[in-house]
Design a protein around this motif. Structure first.
Motif, short mmCIF file in Angstrom:
data_model
loop_
_atom_site.label_atom_id
_atom_site.label_comp_id
_atom_site.label_asym_id
_atom_site.label_seq_id
_atom_site.Cartn_x
_atom_site.Cartn_y
_atom_site.Cartn_z
N ALA A 1 108.27 -33.47 72.82
CA ALA A 1 108.85 -34.81 72.70
C ALA A 1 108.07 -35.64 71.69
O ALA A 1 108.67 -36.32 70.84
N ARG A 2 106.76 -35.56 71.75
CA ARG A 2 105.94 -36.31 70.79
C ARG A 2 106.16 -35.79 69.37
O ARG A 2 106.28 -36.57 68.43
N ALA A 3 106.23 -34.47 69.21
CA ALA A 3 106.45 -33.89 67.89
C ALA A 3 107.81 -34.26 67.32
O ALA A 3 107.98 -34.33 66.10
N MET B 1 115.82 -33.57 80.48
CA MET B 1 115.12 -32.33 80.19
C MET B 1 114.92 -31.53 81.46
O MET B 1 114.76 -32.09 82.54
N HIS B 2 114.91 -30.20 81.30
CA HIS B 2 114.68 -29.29 82.42
C HIS B 2 113.45 -28.44 82.13
O HIS B 2 113.28 -27.95 81.01
N SER B 3 112.62 -28.26 83.13
CA SER B 3 111.39 -27.50 82.97
C SER B 3 111.41 -26.28 83.88
O SER B 3 112.43 -25.95 84.49
N VAL B 4 110.27 -25.62 83.99
CA VAL B 4 110.15 -24.46 84.87
C VAL B 4 110.35 -24.84 86.33
O VAL B 4 110.48 -23.95 87.18
N TYR B 5 110.41 -26.14 86.63
CA TYR B 5 110.62 -26.57 88.01
C TYR B 5 112.09 -26.40 88.43
O TYR B 5 112.41 -26.55 89.60
N SER B 6 112.99 -26.13 87.48
CA SER B 6 114.36 -25.73 87.85
C SER B 6 114.76 -24.56 86.97
O SER B 6 114.21 -23.46 87.13
N ILE C 1 114.64 -29.94 71.94
CA ILE C 1 114.18 -31.29 72.27
C ILE C 1 114.65 -32.31 71.22
O ILE C 1 114.47 -32.11 70.02
N GLY C 2 115.26 -33.37 71.70
CA GLY C 2 115.66 -34.47 70.82
C GLY C 2 116.95 -34.25 70.07
O GLY C 2 117.31 -35.07 69.22
N ILE C 3 117.67 -33.16 70.33
CA ILE C 3 118.91 -32.86 69.62
C ILE C 3 120.06 -32.83 70.62
O ILE C 3 120.35 -31.80 71.21
N PRO C 4 120.71 -33.95 70.86
CA PRO C 4 120.49 -35.29 70.32
C PRO C 4 119.59 -36.10 71.27
O PRO C 4 119.06 -35.56 72.23
N HIS C 5 119.49 -37.40 70.99
CA HIS C 5 118.80 -38.30 71.91
C HIS C 5 119.40 -39.71 71.79
O HIS C 5 120.13 -40.00 70.85
N THR C 6 119.10 -40.53 72.79
CA THR C 6 119.62 -41.90 72.84
C THR C 6 118.53 -42.86 72.40
O THR C 6 117.39 -42.78 72.88
N VAL C 7 118.86 -43.75 71.49
CA VAL C 7 117.93 -44.73 70.95
C VAL C 7 118.19 -46.07 71.63
O VAL C 7 119.33 -46.54 71.67
N VAL C 8 117.13 -46.69 72.14
CA VAL C 8 117.27 -47.96 72.87
C VAL C 8 116.29 -48.99 72.31
O VAL C 8 115.08 -48.85 72.51
N PRO C 9 116.76 -49.99 71.58
CA PRO C 9 115.87 -51.09 71.20
C PRO C 9 115.46 -51.86 72.46
O PRO C 9 116.31 -52.37 73.18
N PRO D 1 106.14 -28.94 81.88
CA PRO D 1 106.07 -30.35 81.49
C PRO D 1 105.10 -30.61 80.34
O PRO D 1 105.37 -31.44 79.47
N GLU D 2 104.00 -29.89 80.31
CA GLU D 2 103.04 -30.06 79.21
C GLU D 2 103.68 -29.69 77.87
O GLU D 2 103.54 -30.42 76.88
N GLN D 3 104.42 -28.59 77.83
CA GLN D 3 105.09 -28.17 76.60
C GLN D 3 106.20 -29.15 76.21
O GLN D 3 106.39 -29.45 75.02
N LEU D 4 106.93 -29.64 77.20
CA LEU D 4 107.99 -30.60 76.91
C LEU D 4 107.43 -31.90 76.38
O LEU D 4 107.99 -32.50 75.45
N ALA D 5 106.33 -32.37 76.95
CA ALA D 5 105.71 -33.61 76.48
C ALA D 5 105.22 -33.45 75.04
O ALA D 5 105.41 -34.35 74.21
#
Length: 303
Positions: free
Chosen positions: A19-21, A1-6, A176-184, A12-16
């Motif tokens: 991610a939870r949603a 993920m990329h934030s306003v820092y690049s 966010i999450g489109i796509p993502h990697t799932v790790v058991p 980061p607050e919005q990304l977090a």
């Protein structure tokens, strides 16, 4: 993920929160050529959300991800293929215990196309979501998947195969999450997540609504995603369970190509079974696509 820092538009607050949603348990912060965001994430994580520190190393002839680096660590990006400097940067990340990922190999913009050989990299990104918000799967991802799939049999034969990864490459809201990697994994920690990816015990999903199970069995022995089944001369039963892909298509691939195909019902939930053997399949790879042909998942197992 990329934030306003690049070059992202979200904090980061919005990304977090996003991610939870989206149902994510972990994410990787990968600003371009900087570690400035590393310290900004601490107040936005908790027992329900892990942040893996990283960097998108944006070189002149391709981008790659350094995942699991130390807080404040910056990996040099000021080189190209002809400078023959990428290997020492890969070694630097490996010494820190991190993973090196070849990012969006066929991205259609200057420096985005990945020109380095995959040798030395741990993982290949076969699904990148940045340019596909309106269509979750595009020709660049199809090319990356095909290239990775063609090399899989030779890599397994040599005893070291590179797992596939899917990343949203989030820059904007709605990605966010489109796509993502799932790790058991046994625990929600950077070490456990990276170890699972390194071993190939992972798969790629277009959303948290999609579920996948995969086992291969021979007699009293069985193996799951990323594991090796010692079947000997015995036939192996492959079993794939899917949820969340209405009227989708499940296909099973080996070094001989697409060997089995089955359709899912309108409910999107179903089980596919297929029989093979060590003489016919050094590995089995699974793809699940929606009716419009978009691809949602790939799992690999060597046998």
């Amino acid at each position: 993920m990329h934030s306003v820092y690049s070059d992202g538009e979200l904090t980061p607050e919005q990304l977090a929160a996003g991610a939870r949603a989206s149902g994510l348990d972990f994410l990787a912060t990968t600003e371009h050529n900087t570690s400035e965001a590393h310290g900004a994430w601490s107040r936005h994580v908790g027992d329900d959300l892990l942040v893996i520190l990283g960097e998108e190393v944006t070189t002149r002839t391709g981008h790659w991800l350094a995942l699991g680096i130390r807080p404040g660590q910056v990996v040099d990006w000021r080189y190209g293929l002809r400078d023959e400097r990428v290997e020492r940067q890969l070694d630097e990340v490996h010494r820190a215990g991190g993973l090196c990922v070849a990012a969006h190999p066929h991205a259609p913009y200057p420096s985005g196309t990945f020109m380095y050989p995959y040798q030395g990299f741990d993982v290949v990104e076969v699904w990148n979501g940045l340019w596909s918000s309106d269509a979750p799967w595009n020709a660049d991802n199809e090319a990356a998947l095909a290239e990775w799939g063609r090399g899989l049999a030779a890599d397994i034969h040599r005893g070291r195969w590179r797992p596939a990864m899917g990343n949203s490459d989030t820059h904007l809201e709605g990605q966010i999450g489109i796509p993502h990697t799932v790790v058991p994994a046994e625990e929600l920690s950077a070490d456990a997540i990276l170890a699972g990816i390194r071993a190939g015990r992972s798969w790629i999903a277009g959303s948290a609504a999609v579920e996948l199970s995969f086992t291969a069995s021979a007699g009293d022995r069985s193996a799951g995603i990323g594991e090796r089944l010692k079947a000997g001369a015995a036939p192996a039963e492959v079993r794939v369970g899917v949820r969340g892909v209405p009227s989708g298509t499940v296909s099973l691939h080996t070094e001989s190509g697409n060997m089995h195909r089955a359709s899912l019902p309108d409910s999107g939930a179903g089980t596919v079974e297929w029989r093979t053997g060590a003489a016919d399949a050094a590995f089995v790879r699974v793809e699940v696509r929606h009716p419009d042909g978009t691809w949602r998942r790939s799992a690999t197992r060597s046998s």
